[in-house]
Design an enzyme around this catalytic site. Sequence first.
Site, PDB file in Angstrom:
ATOM      1  N   GLU A 179       0.826  -1.221   0.000  1.00 25.09           N
ATOM      2  CA  GLU A 179       0.000   0.000   0.000  1.00 25.09           C
ATOM      3  C   GLU A 179       0.855   1.263   0.000  1.00 25.09           C
ATOM      4  O   GLU A 179       0.829   2.068   0.940  1.00 25.09           O
ATOM      5  CB  GLU A 179      -0.932  -0.011   1.215  1.00 25.09           C
ATOM      6  CG  GLU A 179      -1.957  -1.132   1.156  1.00 25.09           C
ATOM      7  CD  GLU A 179      -3.020  -1.051   2.244  1.00 25.09           C
ATOM      8  OE1 GLU A 179      -2.741  -0.475   3.307  1.00 25.09           O
ATOM      9  OE2 GLU A 179      -4.124  -1.570   2.030  1.00 25.09           O
ATOM     10  N   GLU A 368      -5.662  -7.889  -1.084  1.00 27.54           N
ATOM     11  CA  GLU A 368      -6.346  -7.827   0.219  1.00 27.54           C
ATOM     12  C   GLU A 368      -7.810  -7.475   0.023  1.00 27.54           C
ATOM     13  O   GLU A 368      -8.137  -6.565  -0.743  1.00 27.54           O
ATOM     14  CB  GLU A 368      -5.753  -6.745   1.140  1.00 27.54           C
ATOM     15  CG  GLU A 368      -4.404  -7.079   1.703  1.00 27.54           C
ATOM     16  CD  GLU A 368      -3.837  -5.986   2.598  1.00 27.54           C
ATOM     17  OE1 GLU A 368      -4.626  -5.244   3.229  1.00 27.54           O
ATOM     18  OE2 GLU A 368      -2.610  -5.872   2.661  1.00 27.54           O
TER      19      GLU A 368
HETATM   20  C1  BG6 Z   1      -4.282  -2.863   4.943  1.00 24.42           C
HETATM   21  C2  BG6 Z   1      -2.932  -3.307   5.376  1.00 24.42           C
HETATM   22  O1  BG6 Z   1      -4.324  -1.500   4.992  1.00 24.42           O
HETATM   23  O2  BG6 Z   1      -5.392  -3.202   5.703  1.00 24.42           O
HETATM   24  C3  BG6 Z   1      -2.908  -4.387   6.430  1.00 24.42           C
HETATM   25  O3  BG6 Z   1      -2.125  -3.681   4.285  1.00 24.42           O
HETATM   26  C4  BG6 Z   1      -4.033  -4.159   7.403  1.00 24.42           C
HETATM   27  O4  BG6 Z   1      -1.642  -4.402   7.037  1.00 24.42           O
HETATM   28  C5  BG6 Z   1      -5.340  -4.239   6.655  1.00 24.42           C
HETATM   29  O5  BG6 Z   1      -4.011  -5.011   8.496  1.00 24.42           O
HETATM   30  C6  BG6 Z   1      -6.571  -4.127   7.533  1.00 24.42           C
HETATM   31  O6  BG6 Z   1      -6.520  -2.977   8.301  1.00 24.42           O
HETATM   32  P1  BG6 Z   1      -6.632  -3.013   9.885  1.00 24.42           P
HETATM   33  O7  BG6 Z   1      -6.240  -1.679  10.315  1.00 24.42           O
HETATM   34  O8  BG6 Z   1      -8.029  -3.342  10.183  1.00 24.42           O
HETATM   35  O9  BG6 Z   1      -5.685  -4.063  10.352  1.00 24.42           O
END
Ligand code: BG6
Length: 476
Positions: A179, A368
């Site tokens: 990201e 993701e």
């Molecule tokens: C993304 C990241 O922004 O979202 C991850 O690459 C992160 O590292 C994921 O864990 C989910 O966000 P969060 O803050 O709920 O863990």
Amino acid sequence: MSFPKDFLWGGATAANQLEGAYNVDGRGLANVDVIPHGEDRQAIITGKMKHTAFDDKHFYPAKKAIDHYHRYKEDIALFAEMGFKTYRFSIGWTRIFPKGDERTPNEAGLKFYDDLINECIKYDIEPLVTITHFDIPMHLVDEYGGWRNRKMLEFYERLVTVLFNRYKGKVKYWLTFNEINVLFRDPFIGAGIVFDDGENEEQVKFNAAHHELMASAIATKIAHEVDPENKVGCMFAAGAGQFYPASPHPEDVRAAQVMKQKDYFLIDVQSFGEYPNYVLKYLEREGISIPFEEGDKKILNENTVDFISFSYYGSFVAERADEGGDIKVVDNPYLESNDWGTPIDPLGFRITINDLYDRYQKPLFVSENGIGAYDNLDENGYVEDDYRIEYHAKHIAAMKDAIELDGADVFGYTTWGPIDLVSASSGEMSKRYGFIYVDRDDEGNGTLERSKKKSFNWYKKVIETNGEDLTNESFR
Ligand code: BG6
């Protein structure tokens, strides 16, 4: 069949959010280790508060995380049971170079990833490696100021050269920076930046961005030289750049366009090999410069990424600037949100896939997607996470439409956190994404025992049927 037959289904994690073992086998301290859970977290992540060591006042969740370091075999066996075709994980930089500026890597750190990768290959799981997922050796933060400093290019080059050579023939898919656009919002995790009083923060961020973009292009070059089979991708927080206008009023439409460009420009550089005019003109107006050195433009131009990987959680809404000139980010009245306020928008996923494919015309990989939720165990210790199944089913259906009806070229999908892990934004364990429950709470209590949630067998079925069966039957 709507999904290609060799579609890469799987899950994604990040070293600092699951490995733990922060000081084992020679591992050095990283920025992500010293970010505590609780009140100061946000100020530290955004670079507003200097906090570069442990203290007794805070709890540091990354120190132990879910102890994947010692349990990776059990975890990968569970991923294999779900039928994973790929596993996206990241390399902890400080396992390989504990301080970051050494010349010789730490053999014990490399050995850990040898074993992890071999374990994936044993189950025919394609390893997909993020080279840095928000982690930077603390020594490089303290001594050099993180990515604001061009010296970082040299250290990153050393890291990637070791990795590409060591894993030649075993790892084919690489992502250079997780990201990359997040560094503009969260500069400490995105670039190891702690701001000095009174400095031009925007300039510092653009310096760091240029250095990361250069590092990414150099890594792409080396990856291709070491093994022409290597495929290198960018990693774009695409949801963070998915802005709808608050109304059809042209000023709102323009506001949404401006917000999108702020995130997209980095991927434009990685994909097209040059900075787009809209950002160059903006910087000219703001009196901000890009720290170009001789040869930089050529390197960027000749080493663009092979594919576009991206995360997507939900979309946002932009409203025309207020009197102070700031564009407002407002709620979307048509969407529900999770408990942390992230809007749930499956159709936005299809829109995002189309936006990316129209713009870049390169293969896409969803690196993701997922929903953070509080899970409750029933009297048998079982989690019936229908909300998670519903979220993924709707997003996979939207992705299917983008492939089948819109013709987008998407070659894989990894859910975020197939096993519960530490949240990047909040440091909580209770913000869970997994198909596998981990017995650990926000204060670090628990046995770390793993158990399957209802979604485990659901995702298994999805993979078995190559995305055709998304129904939520009873899998108990
Ligand atoms: C993304 C990241 O922004 O979202 C991850 O690459 C992160 O590292 C994921 O864990 C989910 O966000 P969060 O803050 O709920 O863990």
